[in-house]
Design a protein around this motif. Sequence first.
Motif, PDB file in Angstrom:
ATOM      1  N   ARG A  40       0.892  -1.268  -0.066  1.00 45.13           N
ATOM      2  CA  ARG A  40      -0.127  -0.051  -0.148  1.00 45.13           C
ATOM      3  C   ARG A  40       0.977   1.319  -0.102  1.00 45.13           C
ATOM      4  O   ARG A  40       0.417   2.192  -0.723  1.00 45.13           O
ATOM      5  N   LEU A  41       2.034   1.399   0.887  1.00 43.27           N
ATOM      6  CA  LEU A  41       2.922   2.414   0.713  1.00 43.27           C
ATOM      7  C   LEU A  41       3.495   2.582  -0.505  1.00 43.27           C
ATOM      8  O   LEU A  41       3.490   3.784  -0.912  1.00 43.27           O
ATOM      9  N   ALA A  61       0.961   4.011  -3.006  1.00 41.88           N
ATOM     10  CA  ALA A  61       0.603   5.580  -2.872  1.00 41.88           C
ATOM     11  C   ALA A  61       1.888   6.251  -3.307  1.00 41.88           C
ATOM     12  O   ALA A  61       1.599   7.211  -3.818  1.00 41.88           O
ATOM     13  N   LEU A  62       3.108   5.971  -2.867  1.00 43.70           N
ATOM     14  CA  LEU A  62       4.215   6.796  -3.350  1.00 43.70           C
ATOM     15  C   LEU A  62       4.489   6.623  -5.108  1.00 43.70           C
ATOM     16  O   LEU A  62       4.646   7.874  -5.550  1.00 43.70           O
ATOM     17  N   HIS A  63       4.272   5.344  -5.663  1.00 43.62           N
ATOM     18  CA  HIS A  63       4.430   5.386  -6.940  1.00 43.62           C
ATOM     19  C   HIS A  63       3.161   6.344  -7.478  1.00 43.62           C
ATOM     20  O   HIS A  63       3.550   6.642  -8.744  1.00 43.62           O
ATOM     21  N   ALA A  64       2.113   6.334  -7.171  1.00 44.51           N
ATOM     22  CA  ALA A  64       0.970   7.281  -7.824  1.00 44.51           C
ATOM     23  C   ALA A  64       1.508   8.711  -7.844  1.00 44.51           C
ATOM     24  O   ALA A  64       1.201   9.551  -8.679  1.00 44.51           O
ATOM     25  N   ALA A  94       5.598  -6.054  -8.505  1.00 47.91           N
ATOM     26  CA  ALA A  94       4.943  -6.690  -9.769  1.00 47.91           C
ATOM     27  C   ALA A  94       3.549  -5.917  -9.710  1.00 47.91           C
ATOM     28  O   ALA A  94       3.020  -6.053 -10.805  1.00 47.91           O
ATOM     29  N   HIS A  95       3.103  -5.381  -8.697  1.00 45.19           N
ATOM     30  CA  HIS A  95       1.743  -4.735  -8.762  1.00 45.19           C
ATOM     31  C   HIS A  95       1.851  -3.193  -9.222  1.00 45.19           C
ATOM     32  O   HIS A  95       0.728  -2.637  -9.353  1.00 45.19           O
ATOM     33  N   VAL A 127       9.485   5.721  -8.330  1.00 47.08           N
ATOM     34  CA  VAL A 127       9.717   4.856  -9.798  1.00 47.08           C
ATOM     35  C   VAL A 127       9.250   3.293  -9.797  1.00 47.08           C
ATOM     36  O   VAL A 127       9.202   2.806 -10.581  1.00 47.08           O
ATOM     37  N   GLY A 128       8.786   2.842  -8.627  1.00 47.66           N
ATOM     38  CA  GLY A 128       8.113   1.630  -8.438  1.00 47.66           C
ATOM     39  C   GLY A 128       9.008   0.206  -8.566  1.00 47.66           C
ATOM     40  O   GLY A 128       8.545  -0.804  -8.841  1.00 47.66           O
TER      41      GLY A 128
END
Length: 181
Positions: free
Chosen positions: A16-17, A20-23, A92-93, A150-151
């Motif tokens: 979840r964190l 949220a940051l990737h968004a 991977a999500h 950057v995920g």
Amino acid sequence: MDEVDVVKGVRGLDRRLLSALHARGADPRVASAARGLSRVGEHGLLWLAAGLAGAAVDRERRRVWLRGTALTAGAHLASMGVKRVVRRPRPAHVEPLVGTIGRHSFPSSHASSAAAAVAVVAHGALGGAPLLLSAAAPLAAAMCVSRLVVGVHYPSDVAAGVALGALTARLGARWVVSGDG
């Protein structure tokens, strides 16, 4: 609550964190900054270049700069070794905003080298260098967050990288400032 529930809870929080940051990378300015930090942090490049530049201009403390740089490189190498043992796959999500050299995410090598570089300065190896520390610490923090934006890492990967980098620097701090070969 048993151990399985705790592990599931931590994994869920990690995901979840990261999401949220990737968004935040949806903003092109944020994505561009995060990509740039990721590029200059590859293999500890920013921190190694800064250490070598310091050694070139600060002749009085050249040995300290070079040893601090070597310690930063050591933290990076240590993180790569841990990655080979743990072999945790990258998230991977989320869709990564940058390519990566390796497939494994734990711990973050960017975070390890960033934390080691800042810890070398913070532990007084460079005379405390408050101006240097005031520039390096936020840059290192931004680099760590960039790996989430950057995920390509989970928050726990980054936290473990910071811990490994700080530990490496702490263990080598006496050597950095000593006159020993």
